[in-house]
Design a protein around this motif. Structure first.
Motif, mmCIF file in Angstrom:
data_model
loop_
_atom_site.group_PDB
_atom_site.id
_atom_site.type_symbol
_atom_site.label_atom_id
_atom_site.label_comp_id
_atom_site.label_asym_id
_atom_site.label_seq_id
_atom_site.Cartn_x
_atom_site.Cartn_y
_atom_site.Cartn_z
ATOM 1 N N GLU A 130 41.322 14.126 60.474
ATOM 2 C CA GLU A 130 40.534 13.440 59.440
ATOM 3 C C GLU A 130 39.283 14.256 59.119
ATOM 4 O O GLU A 130 38.393 14.387 59.965
ATOM 5 N N ASP A 154 39.760 9.956 54.079
ATOM 6 C CA ASP A 154 38.873 8.790 54.089
ATOM 7 C C ASP A 154 38.005 8.852 52.828
ATOM 8 O O ASP A 154 37.267 9.824 52.623
ATOM 9 N N HIS A 167 34.157 9.691 53.134
ATOM 10 C CA HIS A 167 33.810 11.104 53.342
ATOM 11 C C HIS A 167 34.151 11.933 52.098
ATOM 12 O O HIS A 167 33.419 12.843 51.728
ATOM 13 N N HIS A 191 42.009 6.089 54.938
ATOM 14 C CA HIS A 191 40.932 5.148 55.242
ATOM 15 C C HIS A 191 40.232 4.820 53.932
ATOM 16 O O HIS A 191 39.886 5.722 53.173
ATOM 17 N N GLU A 234 38.222 0.593 56.370
ATOM 18 C CA GLU A 234 37.299 0.923 57.478
ATOM 19 C C GLU A 234 35.858 0.642 57.045
ATOM 20 O O GLU A 234 35.054 1.565 56.908
HETATM 21 MN MN LIG Z 1 37.615 7.187 58.651
#
Ligand SMILES: [Mn+2]
Length: 282
Positions: free
Chosen positions: A159, A192, A195, A218, A253
């Motif tokens: 990730e 994700d 990010h 995510h 998340e």
């Molecule tokens: Mn994450």
């Protein structure tokens, strides 16, 4: 698409776990991600509760970085052999827990190492050569862990994070470069949106170059709240996923700070489902 939520998001909410699971099931979640703290006292009772509600577990969320008390001891890029040993043991324990919970994936993050103390991660970035050197050094450790995971029918997913946590692997391209070198079936990528919003030029392109490796998503908004509570364009995220025929888990998340977390967990999930509904009618 199947929907999961990270149990780490609910850790600070002071409510019995059975209430939480019952609520998440009624809101339409298909699974949870168990948080990666295999030695926490509550693990066994959480497992029993999940079993009794028949709530599926898609995998384990690695607790990397300073997110938990022991997180600083977890770094696969550390130059300190004790920390590296501790980290490998941590990943193996999480893999074992993942198998016991019936999950099949765990995320690996390359958090910053001592080597970079003094590096201004807010303003600076690593040169490609520095990243390549780090990848070469990491490779034997990573391959060893992937083999352990394979024995347990677990996939390790890299990730990318963002510059404030580590400059080593912050973009889909960084992750793809590592995944190409690893080139093993049970190694993939987890993207994700939180990010990505910080680091990617284009979320759509990041998703498309990850096709073939992308095993899990995510979802959190730019402020790390549930989707729809910030300003990430989730229509284009879902559009990007549709273009690569992504049909795996979307794991929400979010940071949930209030006891009345049920409002955001419901509204965020409904928001994403409503976009998907629209897309399927088009
Ligand atoms: Mn994450």
């Amino acid at each position: 698409m199947r929907y999961a939520i990270t149990l780490s998001s609910l850790r600070k909410i002071n409510e019995p776990i059975d209430k939480e699971i019952e609520r998440l099931l009624s809101q339409g979640y298909d699974a949870v991600e168990m948080y990666g703290d295999p030695h926490e006292a509550r693990v066994r009772s959480i497992k029993e509760t999940l079993n009794s509600y028949d709530m599926a577990v898609c995998g384990v969320t690695g607790m990397w970085g300073t997110i938990t008390e022991n997180g600083w001891k977890r770094s696969l890029t550390s130059t300190n052999t004790d920390i590296l040993k501790h980290t490998c043991k941590y990943v193996k324990d999480c893999i074992e827990m993942c198998r016991e919970f019936g999950g099949h994936e765990m995320n690996i993050c390359l958090v910053s190492s001592e080597e970079l103390s003094g590096f201004d991660s807010t303003h600076d970035m690593l040169m490609t050569e520095q990243k390549e050197r780090m990848t070469r050094k990491l490779m034997p450790t990573l391959i060893g862990l992937i083999e352990v995971a394979k024995d347990r029918d677990v996939k390790l997913l890299l990730e990318p994070l963002n510059r404030y946590v580590s400059p080593y692997c912050t973009t889909a391209l960084d992750a793809v470069n590592i995944a190409k070198q690893v080139n093993l079936d049970n190694f993939g990528i987890l993207l994700d949106t939180f990010h990505m919003n910080i680091e990617e030029d284009s979320i759509g392109i990041a998703i498309s170059i990850s096709a073939g490796w992308l095993e899990h998503m995510h979802f959190a908004d730019n402020n790390r709240k549930m989707p729809g509570f910030g300003h990430i364009d989730f229509r284009s995220v879902l559009d990007g996923l549709a273009k690569i025929s992504y049909n795996k888990f979307i794991g929400f998340e979010p940071n949930l700070s209030q006891i009345d977390y049920e409002l955001p967990t419901k509204k965020g999930l409904d928001f994403i489902k409503s976009i998907e509904g629209k897309e399927s009618q088009e």
